[in-house]
Write an enzyme that holds these catalytic residues in place. Structure first.
Site, PDB file in Angstrom:
ATOM      1  N   ASP A  16     -13.761 -16.752  -3.727  1.00 35.03           N
ATOM      2  CA  ASP A  16     -15.177 -17.078  -3.438  1.00 35.03           C
ATOM      3  C   ASP A  16     -15.108 -18.660  -3.566  1.00 35.03           C
ATOM      4  O   ASP A  16     -14.416 -19.150  -4.164  1.00 35.03           O
ATOM      5  CB  ASP A  16     -15.917 -16.045  -3.869  1.00 35.03           C
ATOM      6  CG  ASP A  16     -17.339 -15.921  -3.094  1.00 35.03           C
ATOM      7  OD1 ASP A  16     -17.499 -16.770  -2.129  1.00 35.03           O
ATOM      8  OD2 ASP A  16     -18.095 -14.877  -3.278  1.00 35.03           O
ATOM      9  N   HIS A  31     -24.208 -16.580  -6.656  1.00 30.79           N
ATOM     10  CA  HIS A  31     -24.351 -17.936  -5.952  1.00 30.79           C
ATOM     11  C   HIS A  31     -25.048 -19.013  -7.013  1.00 30.79           C
ATOM     12  O   HIS A  31     -24.869 -20.316  -7.257  1.00 30.79           O
ATOM     13  CB  HIS A  31     -25.142 -17.911  -4.601  1.00 30.79           C
ATOM     14  CG  HIS A  31     -24.532 -17.387  -3.608  1.00 30.79           C
ATOM     15  ND1 HIS A  31     -24.430 -15.945  -3.328  1.00 30.79           N
ATOM     16  CD2 HIS A  31     -23.726 -18.060  -2.727  1.00 30.79           C
ATOM     17  CE1 HIS A  31     -23.654 -15.779  -2.272  1.00 30.79           C
ATOM     18  NE2 HIS A  31     -23.374 -16.951  -1.737  1.00 30.79           N
TER      19      HIS A  31
END
Length: 346
Positions: free
Chosen positions: A254, A184
């Site tokens: 993702d 992230h």
């Protein structure tokens, strides 16, 4: 004659509790085939039902998704059952395999049935990564460090999801647990060889292809001894998934907004990289301008009939409403089970 919907290759998100005019305009674009909900989109069950009603009114034929694994990753809290982290099931398996497998199935059913009651199609679950004890972002989201235990519990969990009418998504192929960096906010690099990854991590995904895994989400991790691109942007890794693992289901990228995706360039380049590698759908979250840019950029993109058919299979199957669900003995017993497992993990 019934005509199956043709779902576009982009999944988007929304900023708040209700759709804005601009969000509705984005949602109705035929290139948008999915939406993902976050904690910011949830205030109460009544509000959630209203929001989903807005989405369905604008687009009946769209996948509504959420990350609702349990433990740390559960977007909806108030009114929903608090689900334990999956590590709890792995620990229970070490004590009593049969009970743990039964519990995994019931938790999969519970998670999925509560979401399906609100017409949510999928939760991006379960996590199939191994817990090597070095990844904070994976950690107790993983069932275990043992691939055999992970396969057994994931298979049971998915069986429960299927009984509730929900398709499954295994993540994060070929394995995120062996790196400490969080994709992230960082660009994780896993320096292991293909042979090591295959025998220790990827074997889980390969086995799960035969145990009900409907979709896969590749990791935003670079495995430089295999390819210099993250798995979700890598034709090599997608080819391994399709051919070596014989996987025929959906491949979701993702989130393209994550730091681990920045190696591919701007958002348009990231979408191109994921789709050309073989992903069926790309997620563009937390950046509406980027979502618009990707949709505009893909104006001439045509999803294959095979890809569209795979995505259609992710739409929810059977479901019962919340009030009816709460009257079932299975739901009441599953809630008791979740509470017991939460107490053990506290």
């Amino acid at each position: 004659m019934h005509i199956e919907p043709k779902l576009g290759p982009v999944m988007i998100d929304f900023e708040g509790l209700h759709l804005t005019t601009s969000e509705i305009s984005r949602l109705v674009d035929p290139l948008v085939g999915g939406v993902i909900l976050f904690t910011r989109n949830f205030e109460s069950q009544a509000q959630l039902a209203s929001l989903i009603g807005q989405i369905r009114a604008a687009r009946r034929d769209v996948i509504i998704a959420v990350d609702h694994e349990g433990g740390r990753v559960q977007r909806f809290r108030e009114g929903f059952t608090k689900l334990p982290c999956m590590q709890t099931l792995g620990m229970a398996y070490e004590i009593n395999k049969e009970n743990a497998l039964r519990d995994a199935k019931e938790l999969g059913w519970l998670m999925a049935s509560e979401l399906r009651a609100f017409d949510i199609d999928i939760s991006f679950a379960p996590v199939m990564d191994r817990d090597y004890g070095i990844s904070d972002v994976i950690g107790d989201r993983a069932f275990s460090s043992d691939p055999t235990i992970i396969v057994a519990l994931c298979s049971a969990f998915i069986a429960g999801m299927h009984e509730a009418g929900m398709a499954s998504t295994g993540k994060h192929f070929p394995g995120h647990g062996a790196v400490s960096a969080d994709s992230h906010v960082d660009i994780p690099v896993d320096g292991r060889s293909l042979e090591e990854i295959t025998s220790h991590d990827m074997r889980i995904f390969k086995e799960m292809c035969e145990h009900g895994m409907d979709a896969v989400m590749p990791a935003h991790v670079i495995y430089p001894k295999v390819d210099d691109q993250p798995a979700g942007f890598s034709r090599i890794w997608i080819d391994i998934l399709r051919n070596d693992c014989q996987f025929s289901g959906v491949i979701f990228s993702d989130d393209l907004s994550m730091e681990g995706a920045t190696v591919a360039g701007g958002f348009e380049a990231r979408a191109d990289a994921a789709l050309s590698a073989g992903c069926d759908m790309v997620l563009v979250c937390n950046n509406p301008l980027a979502a618009d840019a990707v949709v505009t950029h893909l104006a001439d993109f045509e999803s294959s009939a095979q890809s569209s058919a795979r995505l259609t299979n992710m739409l929810g199957k059977t479901r019962i409403g919340w009030a009816e669900l709460r009257q079932t003995e299975r739901w009441r017993n599953a809630v008791k089970l979740a509470n017991q497992l939460n107490s053990r993990g506290a």
